[in-house]
Design an enzyme around this catalytic site. Structure first.
Site, mmCIF file in Angstrom:
data_model
loop_
_atom_site.group_PDB
_atom_site.id
_atom_site.type_symbol
_atom_site.label_atom_id
_atom_site.label_comp_id
_atom_site.label_asym_id
_atom_site.label_seq_id
_atom_site.Cartn_x
_atom_site.Cartn_y
_atom_site.Cartn_z
ATOM 1 N N SER A 163 0.832 -1.198 0.000
ATOM 2 C CA SER A 163 0.000 0.000 0.000
ATOM 3 C C SER A 163 0.876 1.261 0.000
ATOM 4 C CB SER A 163 -0.959 -0.033 1.196
ATOM 5 O OG SER A 163 -1.911 0.992 1.108
ATOM 6 N N ASP A 187 -0.261 -4.073 -4.029
ATOM 7 C CA ASP A 187 -1.413 -3.178 -4.126
ATOM 8 C C ASP A 187 -1.058 -1.764 -3.660
ATOM 9 O OD1 ASP A 187 -3.989 -3.226 -5.232
ATOM 10 O OD2 ASP A 187 -4.886 -2.947 -3.270
ATOM 11 N N HIS A 257 -7.736 -5.446 -0.675
ATOM 12 C CA HIS A 257 -6.453 -4.736 -0.588
ATOM 13 C C HIS A 257 -5.368 -5.652 -0.022
ATOM 14 C CE1 HIS A 257 -4.086 -1.141 -0.762
ATOM 15 N NE2 HIS A 257 -4.044 -0.919 0.542
#
Length: 460
Positions: A163, A187, A257
């Site tokens: 992330s 991601d 996610h």
């Protein structure tokens, strides 16, 4: 008197326990554990650089401490893996941290450094966490500079960023003009980074090799390609097994996610390969337009995860760089699907449209099924129709195949599909035999089972 004897006994036991405990045990550091209260009031940035090696697999040493004794475990001749988490809205440690550290050390004696910036990532204000990413990158640069002064090389630096951590990795890479060995972005965060120029986000120029996994492009993740290769499992959205409604609570927001991390961890276990098929779009992949990986010969199609760098030489030579790879996964670990091409040559005089369900049965009785029901197939006389079939199980020796044809209509006449030849081609394990069946008729909604035979050479 008796009470005094009792307390003296307790004191003696305590002393013996303390003598039996090693110095190292007393100096172990753990990942910062915060809570929602910390997120509401906010946290100032404080970073721990938690080092694990095979010498201290269960006792992290903080390399960001003054006069840290952890440097005695840091061997700069080893490859160093940095694991960098992302936004932490509730303050809890990532549930996958211990697992990924263990899996790395199972593979090789790395320096595994968990970048704990939970104080700084824990906040209800996402933009505050995003603003700290460059500060974390500065701290990492100081450590890497220290390692370089002791003889480490940039080639040996591997950053795995989740992330916001993916963009932190990119910022570190930019400080070394893209000379670090590898960055894997799991991601990469989308909010506040979507549409930004390369200098403000992860980019393929940030390392010698950059591979990216996208699992939540319609939510918390970054949609566009960022690396030398970008993998889009299940098209990058709506991961199997994740909640579909907000009634599931926080899992609804984070499951897609986080799936990128679990797919990566699965690759470290090496139970099976998550094979990606280079393609322009997920739809093209689904209808079977993208199963040719001749550009990577003598290698097969690229695989997601730790071993993706085997395809590095092929991928970085592309001009411009940038390969998108699509594939579907199962809902649970190890997530693998096993791909086959299903080719039909029909001789029905009228064009038929419909859906195919295929089952494979092995010699030992195991059965696996694939429903090709996302897009209808068109069957025209003497024209080959190719379909991509995906199975949850890998059956080595296929003894029987059953096929069902349906139009999906509940009214009107039932159709027949006259098949001149059906061919089953393995894609995941291309060294296995191609199987055929000739001259048969599929009655709509009636399952037909048969024993396949090796294809004639002229029909391969």
């Amino acid at each position: 008197m008796l009470l005094s004897f009792y307390f003296n006994g307790l004191l003696l036991v305590g002393c013996l326990l303390s003598w039996g405990r090693s110095d190292t045990e007393g100096q172990c550091h753990t990942f910062t554990d915060l809570n929602i209260h910390n997120a509401i009031i906010g946290t100032g940035l404080k970073v721990q650089l938690l080092l694990y090696t095979r010498e201290n697999p269960n006792c992290a040493q903080d390399l960001n401490e003054d006069n840290s004794t952890g440097f005695q475990y840091l061997n700069v001749t080893r490859k160093t893996v940095f694991i960098i988490h992302g936004y932490r809205p509730t303050g809890s440690p990532p549930v996958w941290i211990d697992d990924i550290v263990k899996k790395f050390l199972d593979i090789q004696d790395f320096n595994v450094i968990v970048v704990d910036w939970n104080r700084g990532a824990t906040t209800v204000l996402y933009h505050n966490a995003a603003a700290n990413t460059r500060k974390v990158a500065d701290i990492l640069k100081r450590l890497i500079d220290n390692m370089l002064s002791q003889g480490a090389t940039l080639d040996s630096v591997y950053m795995v960023g989740v992330s916001l951590g993916a963009h932190i990795s990119g910022f570190v890479g930019k400080m070394y003009n893209g000379s670090i060995g590898r960055i894997t972005g799991l991601d990469p965060a989308g909010p506040l980074f979507n549409g930004k120029p390369p200098e403000e986000r992860l980019h393929y120029t940030d390392a010698q090799f950059v591979d990216v996994v996208h699992t939540d492009i319609d939510g918390l993740g970054y949609k566009e390609s960022l690396g030398h290769i970008d993998f889009y499992p299940n098209g990058g959205t709506d991961q199997p097994g994740c909640p579909k409604t907000i009634l599931a609570g926080s899992e609804y927001f984070k499951c897609d996610h986080q799936r990128s991390v679990y797919l990566y961890i699965s690759s470290l276990k090496k139970n099976c390969d998550l094979v990606g098929f280079p393609c322009k779009s997920y739809r093209d992949y689904r209808i079977g337009n993208c199963t040719d990986c001749k550009e990577f010969l003598p290698l097969s199609c690229p695989v997601l995860g730790f071993y993706a760098d085997k395809w590095k030489d092929h991928l970085v030579e592309k001009n411009p760089p940038g390969t998108k790879a699509f594939f579907d996964t199962a809902a649970k670990d190890p997530f693998c699907k096993f791909h086959y091409y299903l080719d039909f040559m029909t001789w029905s005089s009228q064009t038929k449209r419909g859906y195919i369900t295929i089952k494979l049965k092995s010699l030992d009785g195991n059965v696996t099924e694939s429903k090709l029901d996302k897009d209808h197939a068109t069957f025209q006389q003497y024209k080959e129709t190719s379909l991509l079939a995906k199975f949850d199980q890998d059956l080595d020796q296929i003894s029987k195949i059953s096929v069902t044809f349906t139009t999906g209509s509940i009214i009107g006449p039932k159709y027949k599909l006259r098949v001149l030849r059906m061919r089953l081609r393995p894609l995941t394990n291309r060294d296995r035999p191609i199987l055929c069946r000739y001259d048969f008729v599929l009655l709509e909604n009636i399952e037909m089972e048969f024993i396949p035979i090796p294809c004639e050479d002229t029909n391969l």
